[in-house]
Design an enzyme around this catalytic site. Structure first.
Site, PDB file in Angstrom:
ATOM      1  N   HIS A 134       3.491  -5.018 -11.000  1.00  0.00           N
ATOM      2  CA  HIS A 134       4.743  -4.697 -11.549  1.00  0.00           C
ATOM      3  C   HIS A 134       4.630  -3.925 -12.726  1.00  0.00           C
ATOM      4  O   HIS A 134       5.642  -2.846 -12.800  1.00  0.00           O
ATOM      5  CB  HIS A 134       5.377  -6.133 -12.048  1.00  0.00           C
ATOM      6  CG  HIS A 134       6.587  -6.163 -12.804  1.00  0.00           C
ATOM      7  ND1 HIS A 134       7.895  -6.576 -12.169  1.00  0.00           N
ATOM      8  CD2 HIS A 134       7.025  -6.058 -13.974  1.00  0.00           C
ATOM      9  CE1 HIS A 134       8.691  -6.390 -13.108  1.00  0.00           C
ATOM     10  NE2 HIS A 134       8.147  -5.879 -14.172  1.00  0.00           N
ATOM     11  N   GLU A 135       3.755  -3.964 -13.516  1.00  0.00           N
ATOM     12  CA  GLU A 135       3.603  -3.065 -14.899  1.00  0.00           C
ATOM     13  C   GLU A 135       3.385  -1.649 -14.405  1.00  0.00           C
ATOM     14  O   GLU A 135       3.931  -0.701 -14.820  1.00  0.00           O
ATOM     15  CB  GLU A 135       2.664  -3.483 -15.769  1.00  0.00           C
ATOM     16  CG  GLU A 135       3.196  -4.874 -16.407  1.00  0.00           C
ATOM     17  CD  GLU A 135       4.244  -4.995 -16.953  1.00  0.00           C
ATOM     18  OE1 GLU A 135       4.983  -3.906 -17.460  1.00  0.00           O
ATOM     19  OE2 GLU A 135       5.037  -5.965 -17.092  1.00  0.00           O
ATOM     20  N   HIS A 138       6.348   0.312 -13.209  1.00  0.00           N
ATOM     21  CA  HIS A 138       7.274   0.836 -14.151  1.00  0.00           C
ATOM     22  C   HIS A 138       6.616   2.161 -14.380  1.00  0.00           C
ATOM     23  O   HIS A 138       7.503   3.126 -14.533  1.00  0.00           O
ATOM     24  CB  HIS A 138       6.884  -0.014 -15.614  1.00  0.00           C
ATOM     25  CG  HIS A 138       8.043  -1.359 -15.527  1.00  0.00           C
ATOM     26  ND1 HIS A 138       9.453  -1.055 -15.315  1.00  0.00           N
ATOM     27  CD2 HIS A 138       7.714  -2.521 -15.847  1.00  0.00           C
ATOM     28  CE1 HIS A 138       9.860  -2.532 -15.370  1.00  0.00           C
ATOM     29  NE2 HIS A 138       9.047  -3.216 -15.747  1.00  0.00           N
TER      30      HIS A 138
END
Length: 302
Positions: A134-135, A138
């Site tokens: 998820h990070e 980003h």
């Protein structure tokens, strides 16, 4: 969406819009990546000077191991799909910070921080891959760049002309602390919009799968996060989609992950709502990331 497209048309002759890798979503980009990286690196460096780095040897090794594996798979995907120029913007760094907060955040360029408070909810590498995928998403989607561009658009509106953008370096520096939010007032990076968080969920699911981690764990991990946050929601979930909608979305996209599953992976992608999986230690077999390639770019409606 119409507003973004309108701003894209307004600035297209000078700067244009770009597309997010994997999803293909159009995004407004009014500042150069080099300017954002410079600004964010300053904020990140200042934060790390005051942060207390974890002494949890096993936890630090886990964060580094999983993070680097996902980063490697991500870069290979970009190479295989004609986006090699994107790779130069990344200088991956994965840190574990001594804090009881259930949190993690990502800065532009791949500077990722995980808080120790998240570790009790991480049973194995596959669980941590949900967070780090998820990070990393980003960073790959350049959500910080887009957020800064949106902030500039909100402040300058229809006056976004060459004269304004020519002074973008000063604008970026001025908005840096506001957009990133690192420092005494917040302590962690300000949350992204729900659209960005949902996109990072989807992209992260793909990235962790390409790295050989089991995407089925995304459902059980977020269920644990939801249970942990009853009555006191973790900061990590502050602007994320609701627990129910997030899990429903993940279950919807799980069958799609089959095409990203590396050959020899010791698990299969669930095609039903029963996504319970066996616990693993370091998750699946190692893979040859050179085999990661797609012939079509998956699209996602936002």
């Amino acid at each position: 969406m119409k507003k973004i497209l309108g701003l894209c048309m307004l600035t297209a002759l000078l700067y244009g819009c770009s597309s997010v890798p994997i999803t293909g979503r159009k995004r407004l980009m009014l500042v150069s990546n080099s300017e954002v990286l410079s600004s964010s690196l300053t904020e990140y460096s200042n934060y790390m000077k005051t942060a207390k780095v974890s002494t949890n040897t096993a936890g630090k090794a886990m964060v580094t191991r999983v993070g680097k594996r996902i980063a490697t798979a991500t870069e290979q995907y970009l190479r295989n799909n004609g986006m090699s120029k994107e790779i130069k913007d990344f200088a991956w760094e994965f840190n574990l910070v001594n804090s009881s907060e259930v949190n993690a955040f990502c800065m532009p360029g791949g500077k990722i921080v995980v808080y120790e408070g998240l570790l009790p909810l991480v049973s194995n590498d596959d669980d941590l891959a949900v967070v780090l995928g998820h990070e990393v998403a980003h960073a790959v989607a350049k959500h910080s760049n887009e957020r800064m561009s949106q902030q500039i658009a909100a402040e300058y509106g229809a006056t976004i002309l060459d004269a304004t953008l020519s002074n973008s370096s000063a604008i970026v520096q001025g908005l840096g602390s506001m957009v990133y939010g690192l420092g005494a007032q917040y302590g962690v990076m300000l949350p992204f919009s729900r659209k960005h968080e949902s996109e990072a969920d989807y992209m992260g699911l793909i990235l962790m799968t390409m790295a050989g981690y089991n995407p089925n764990n995304a459902v059980t991990f977020w269920e644990k996060m939801s249970a942990n946050g009853k009555g006191n929601a973790p900061q990590f979930l502050s602007t994320h989609p609701s627990d129910a909608s997030r899990i429903k979305s993940i279950q919807k996209h799980l069958p799609e992950m089959s095409k990203y599953r590396p050959t020899g992976a010791g698990w299969k992608v669930s095609t039903t709502k029963d996504t319970t999986t066996k616990k693993t230690t370091q998750s699946t077999k190692s893979i040859n990331v050179n085999s990661i390639k797609t012939t079509t770019t998956p699209k996602r409606n936002n």
